[in-house]
Write a protein that holds these residues in place. Structure first.
Motif, PDB file in Angstrom:
ATOM      1  N   SER A 115       1.268  -1.580  -0.291  1.00 25.13           N
ATOM      2  CA  SER A 115       0.268  -0.085   0.368  1.00 25.13           C
ATOM      3  C   SER A 115       0.663   1.147   0.201  1.00 25.13           C
ATOM      4  O   SER A 115       1.745   1.398   0.806  1.00 25.13           O
ATOM      5  CB  SER A 115      -1.224   0.130   1.267  1.00 25.13           C
ATOM      6  N   MET A 116       0.355   1.696  -0.885  1.00 28.03           N
ATOM      7  CA  MET A 116       1.759   3.443  -1.171  1.00 28.03           C
ATOM      8  C   MET A 116       0.959   4.691  -0.939  1.00 28.03           C
ATOM      9  O   MET A 116      -0.401   4.296  -1.576  1.00 28.03           O
ATOM     10  CB  MET A 116       2.062   3.830  -2.360  1.00 28.03           C
ATOM     11  N   THR A 117       0.905   5.291  -0.004  1.00 30.25           N
ATOM     12  CA  THR A 117       0.480   7.191  -0.146  1.00 30.25           C
ATOM     13  C   THR A 117       1.294   8.242  -0.190  1.00 30.25           C
ATOM     14  O   THR A 117       2.407   7.586   0.627  1.00 30.25           O
ATOM     15  CB  THR A 117      -0.738   7.479   1.212  1.00 30.25           C
ATOM     16  N   ASP A 118       1.494   9.003  -0.600  1.00 36.31           N
ATOM     17  CA  ASP A 118       2.699  10.347  -1.000  1.00 36.31           C
ATOM     18  C   ASP A 118       3.874   9.376  -0.626  1.00 36.31           C
ATOM     19  O   ASP A 118       4.327   9.891  -0.541  1.00 36.31           O
ATOM     20  CB  ASP A 118       2.247  11.370   0.118  1.00 36.31           C
ATOM     21  N   SER A 119       3.802   8.043  -2.258  1.00 35.94           N
ATOM     22  CA  SER A 119       5.465   8.380  -1.897  1.00 35.94           C
ATOM     23  C   SER A 119       5.923   7.806  -3.943  1.00 35.94           C
ATOM     24  O   SER A 119       4.306   7.543  -4.546  1.00 35.94           O
ATOM     25  CB  SER A 119       5.599   6.446  -1.572  1.00 35.94           C
ATOM     26  N   MET A 120       6.624   7.036  -4.128  1.00 32.71           N
ATOM     27  CA  MET A 120       7.541   7.508  -5.289  1.00 32.71           C
ATOM     28  C   MET A 120       7.949   5.890  -5.213  1.00 32.71           C
ATOM     29  O   MET A 120       8.991   5.420  -4.528  1.00 32.71           O
ATOM     30  CB  MET A 120       8.396   8.963  -5.556  1.00 32.71           C
ATOM     31  N   ILE A 121       7.603   5.915  -6.882  1.00 34.76           N
ATOM     32  CA  ILE A 121       8.597   4.619  -7.592  1.00 34.76           C
ATOM     33  C   ILE A 121       9.836   5.797  -8.446  1.00 34.76           C
ATOM     34  O   ILE A 121       8.787   5.546  -9.832  1.00 34.76           O
ATOM     35  CB  ILE A 121       7.888   2.951  -7.741  1.00 34.76           C
TER      36      ILE A 121
END
Length: 87
Positions: free
Chosen positions: A59-65
Motif C-alpha cells: 500500500s502506497m500513499t504520497d510515495s514514489m517508485i
C-alpha cells in the motif's frame, strides 16, 4: 518481513535477484507513506524496485517508485500470483 509500515524512508541503490529494493513473499505486507521513495535499485530477474509474490501486499500513499531496472519483468514493480497493490 511480516507486516511493516515506513514513513519518509528511502530504499535506494540495492541489487537483488527479485525485488532489488523490496522483496515481499508469503502473506507479508508493506505500507509506505509520507514521502517514502524506492529508486535506483535493480533486479537480476523481476521487480527492480519491488517484487511481490504469493499473497503479499503493498500500500502506497504520497510515495514514489522511480529509476529502477529489472533484467526481465517489472522495472518498478512486479506482481505475481495473487499479490496486491494499492496506490
Amino acid at each position: 518481513m511480516a507486516s511493516t509500515s515506513v514513513q519518509q524512508h528511502s530504499y535506494d541503490g540495492q541489487l537483488g535477484d527479485y525485488g532489488g529494493g523490496v522483496d515481499l513473499d508469503g502473506s507479508s505486507s508493506l505500507s509506505m507513506t509520507v514521502n517514502s521513495v524506492i529508486h535506483s535499485n535493480s533486479a537480476d530477474y523481476d521487480g527492480g524496485g519491488i517484487s511481490l509474490h504469493s499473497t503479499s501486499s503493498l500500500s502506497m500513499t504520497d510515495s514514489m517508485i522511480h529509476s529502477n531496472t529489472a533484467d526481465y519483468d517489472g522495472g518498478g514493480i512486479s506482481l505475481h500470483s495473487t499479490s496486491s497493490l494499492s496506490m
